[in-house]
Motif scaffolding. Structure first.
Motif, PDB file in Angstrom:
ATOM      1  N   TYR A 165       0.808  -1.222   0.000  1.00  0.00           N
ATOM      2  CA  TYR A 165       0.000   0.000   0.000  1.00  0.00           C
ATOM      3  C   TYR A 165       0.839   1.268   0.000  1.00  0.00           C
ATOM      4  N   TYR A 166       2.139   1.163   0.282  1.00  0.00           N
ATOM      5  CA  TYR A 166       2.980   2.364   0.237  1.00  0.00           C
ATOM      6  C   TYR A 166       3.081   2.931  -1.175  1.00  0.00           C
ATOM      7  N   GLY A 167       2.639   2.168  -2.171  1.00  0.00           N
ATOM      8  CA  GLY A 167       2.591   2.705  -3.516  1.00  0.00           C
ATOM      9  C   GLY A 167       1.520   3.764  -3.693  1.00  0.00           C
ATOM     10  N   TRP A 168       0.574   3.844  -2.746  1.00  0.00           N
ATOM     11  CA  TRP A 168      -0.508   4.822  -2.893  1.00  0.00           C
ATOM     12  C   TRP A 168      -0.947   5.473  -1.592  1.00  0.00           C
ATOM     13  N   ARG A 169      -0.385   5.022  -0.490  1.00  0.00           N
ATOM     14  CA  ARG A 169      -0.829   5.523   0.817  1.00  0.00           C
ATOM     15  C   ARG A 169       0.349   5.540   1.771  1.00  0.00           C
ATOM     16  N   SER A 170       0.349   6.467   2.732  1.00  0.00           N
ATOM     17  CA  SER A 170       1.499   6.647   3.614  1.00  0.00           C
ATOM     18  C   SER A 170       1.435   5.844   4.892  1.00  0.00           C
ATOM     19  N   ARG A 171       0.297   5.240   5.196  1.00  0.00           N
ATOM     20  CA  ARG A 171       0.165   4.630   6.507  1.00  0.00           C
ATOM     21  C   ARG A 171      -0.696   3.386   6.453  1.00  0.00           C
ATOM     22  N   SER A 172      -0.541   2.569   7.475  1.00  0.00           N
ATOM     23  CA  SER A 172      -1.415   1.415   7.626  1.00  0.00           C
ATOM     24  C   SER A 172      -2.638   1.843   8.428  1.00  0.00           C
ATOM     25  N   GLY A 173      -3.372   0.883   8.942  1.00  0.00           N
ATOM     26  CA  GLY A 173      -4.519   1.228   9.758  1.00  0.00           C
ATOM     27  C   GLY A 173      -5.825   1.059   9.020  1.00  0.00           C
ATOM     28  N   CYS A 174      -6.877   1.595   9.598  1.00  0.00           N
ATOM     29  CA  CYS A 174      -8.219   1.410   9.057  1.00  0.00           C
ATOM     30  C   CYS A 174      -8.350   2.010   7.661  1.00  0.00           C
ATOM     31  N   THR A 175      -9.209   1.404   6.869  1.00  0.00           N
ATOM     32  CA  THR A 175      -9.445   1.908   5.516  1.00  0.00           C
ATOM     33  C   THR A 175      -9.955   3.335   5.540  1.00  0.00           C
ATOM     34  N   PHE A 176     -10.714   3.692   6.558  1.00  0.00           N
ATOM     35  CA  PHE A 176     -11.280   5.039   6.620  1.00  0.00           C
ATOM     36  C   PHE A 176     -10.603   5.907   7.677  1.00  0.00           C
TER      37      PHE A 176
END
Length: 277
Positions: A165-176
């Motif tokens: 997911y680091y290809g499109w988002r900076s963090r883990s955690g809940c989807t929202f």
């Protein structure tokens, strides 16, 4: 004889995974218990990465599940969405299960050391503060001077690399997660439309019950998803990327290694400290 336990919480993110790698390699003599607190609303990529990490560690990662799910706590908080000002999701779905897991042992006299992945370049972070006299917190990365490039080196050398997911988002955690940038909401809509629609449904229910919060500051997800708004968000994001790229100095020792993340790009270090890393 006092029993001493060593625990390390994993978020499915970069830093906590690197700390697990570090402890396994630098301190194989320590029997570390690895755990993941599962809210039930995580990205699919998080679960995939935890599976890969279990393969590297050669041992299972214990799943801690809240005794009450997100929907239960949403009702308890009068359908008000969690927000940076009222992070009830962190308290109830992350911290509470952790304390329910450990407190009986702590009360029985066991000593527990919790290892937390706060890097040496994160002076603004404090992390979880122990509220039990038998629980102590260690920060190996800060103690050893390991920063973000060092974390990425650890993951690359181990063969794990970064979560997808680091290809499109900076963090883990809940989807929202309400700490997402607007460009991340757009990307969630594209990559996991079912999760985006679920977030919209939660938001609509919350607003109907008088919640003053929306997931993304200043606008609803319905508004954010309009084609003209998506185009505007993308254009703003590209301008930010271009401005930052012009300011950055290339590191000859890290040719082609782009360490840019969205917190750096948007000038914020806002993270849910119990969820991310």
């Amino acid at each position: 004889m006092t029993i001493e336990r060593h625990v390390l919480g994993l978020s499915g993110g970069r830093d906590s995974a690197a700390l697990a790698v570090y402890m396994a390699q630098a301190h194989p003599e320590i029997d570390v218990e690895y755990f993941f607190t599962d809210t039930g609303k995580e990205l699919p990529e998080v679960y995939e990465y935890l599976g890969r990490l279990e393969g590297f560690l050669g041992r299972p990662i214990q799943r801690l599940n809240p005794d009450r799910d997100f929907d239960f706590w949403l009702r308890q908080y009068n359908s008000f969405l969690p927000s940076p000002k009222m992070r009830w999701c962190t308290r109830q779905l992350k911290i509470r299960p952790f304390e329910q897991w450990l407190w009986p042992a702590l009360d029985a006299g066991e000593k527990v050391i919790s290892y937390v992945a706060i890097r040496s370049d994160e002076g603004y972070r404090e992390g979880y503060t122990s509220t039990h006299p038998n629980l102590s917190v260690r920060l190996p990365f800060r103690e050893r001077g390991i920063d973000k490039p060092g974390v990425i080196d650890l993951l690359n050398a181990s063969g794990l690399g970064l979560p997808d997911y680091y290809g499109w988002r900076s963090r883990s955690g809940c989807t929202f997660c309400f700490f997402q940038q607007k460009i991340e909401w757009v990307r969630l809509m594209e990559r996991h439309p079912e999760s985006f629609e679920e977030a919209k449904a939660y938001e609509k229910n919350a607003v109907e019950h008088g919640s003053p919060f929306t997931w993304s500051q200043g606008e609803s997800l319905d508004e954010l998803a309009r084609p003209e708004r998506v185009q505007q968000i993308r254009a703003d994001h590209q301008r930010r990327v271009a401005r930052l790229a012009a300011k950055r100095v290339a590191n000859p020792l890290r040719d082609g290694d782009d360490l840019l993340d969205l917190d750096e790009l948007y000038g914020t270090a806002k993270v849910c400290l119990a969820c991310h890393k």
